[in-house]
Write a protein that holds these residues in place. Structure first.
Motif: not given
Length: 309
Positions: A98-115, A170-172
């Motif tokens: 969850s902390l990593k969400m602060a700086s994850m790129t869209r490409a990283c999201v798409l790589k690590r969580l696939v629908i 607010a941060i979350l």
């Protein structure tokens, strides 16, 4: 004199506002810098957190044990202990991810969580219909919003329960909305939906939220216990006739998930009273029974009984 008092009060208010912003940034920027660490380093931190929470602090271990024992009376103490330890591993992993969400790129999201089946939502968007996405405190629920917002161009409204610490909230919420998610306080849900009528969008809700005592109007059998269920999903679905889709986030390994979408109710207006509530609750129970360590057992889910309401 009155003018002087007005200026002084206004100055005090400005100072207080600036102090609050300063406190928020004091927490925000160090967390962002920490989020820049590679996943492998964050998981080392997670391992340390696991040791501290489980062995030293013993964070809610009694709550976790009692919840598991009541939910799985057929399991012996060793089996419950194994689930408990795996749960704490999942908990600390969820924290650092969850902390990593602060700086994850869209490409990283798409790589690590696939629908796995994006067409499950797309079919309704193509019909011009908005949808309700239901999930639970299972796996890493915090990654659900970024992946939905990254895959679909349509808006995603995320219903959240406000907390007392507004700086943390607010941060979350800032992390959750980085890729286009729109944060909506729980009590403003219907108003937000009505403001977007005739548009295609998704609204995401966590279906296993515990209602407050005076709002506990419906109990059902869930994990071998009479459980108060929040009726928000059903109320919204019936009122709007938005299809109800369950999002199951399954952990494949550390930092990698897949998300399977399942349409539970295509036309909610055709359902019977409490059918939708029973449907998504029992669907979640089936998921939990397969991998119980993935659910949030430290939550005081059964803090009051049906007879106490």
């Amino acid at each position: 004199m009155l003018y002087t008092m007005f200026v002084l009060n206004r100055t005090k208010l400005t100072i207080i506002i600036q102090m609050k912003k300063g406190l928020k940034n004091l927490a925000k920027y160090p967390l962002y810098i920490l989020s820049l660490l590679p996943f492998r380093v964050l998981y080392v931190i997670a391992d340390l957190l696991y040791f501290v929470l489980y062995y030293i602090v013993k964070y809610r271990r009694n709550v976790v044990h009692d919840n598991l024992k009541n939910s799985f009376p057929e399991k012996n103490e060793q089996e419950l202990l194994d689930i408990t330890k795996k749960f704490y591993v999942n908990l600390v992993d969820t924290m650092v991810e969850s902390l990593k969400m602060a700086s994850m790129t869209r490409a990283c999201v798409l790589k690590r969580l696939v629908i796995t089946n994006t067409s499950e939502i797309r079919q309704f968007y193509d019909q011009g219909r908005a949808v309700i996405i239901v999930t639970a405190h299972y796996g890493n629920w915090e990654w659900g919003t970024p992946i939905i917002a990254s895959v679909y161009p349509e808006p995603v409204m995320v219903v959240y329960k406000p907390v007392a610490n507004k700086n943390f909230e607010a941060i979350l919420n800032g992390w959750r909305s980085r890729f286009g998610g729109i944060m909506v306080p729980m009590k403003q849900t219907l108003r937000a939906i009505l403001s977007c009528k005739s548009k295609t969008f998704a609204i995401a809700l966590v279906g296993d939220q515990t209602p407050v005592r005076h709002e506990a109007h419906y109990f059902t059998d869930f994990l071998n216990q009479r459980t108060a269920i929040f009726l928000g999903v059903e109320k919204i679905a019936v009122k709007t006739n938005m299809p109800v889709i369950y999002a199951h986030l399954n952990r494949l390994k550390r930092g990698y998930y897949d998300c399977t979408l399942t349409t539970l109710f295509e036309n909610p207006k055709d359902t019977k009273l409490y059918e939708i509530t029973e449907g998504h609750t029992q669907f979640l129970e089936q998921i939990i029974r397969k991998r119980p360590e993935m659910w949030l057992w430290s939550h005081r889910r059964w803090k009051f009984k049906e007879e106490d309401v």
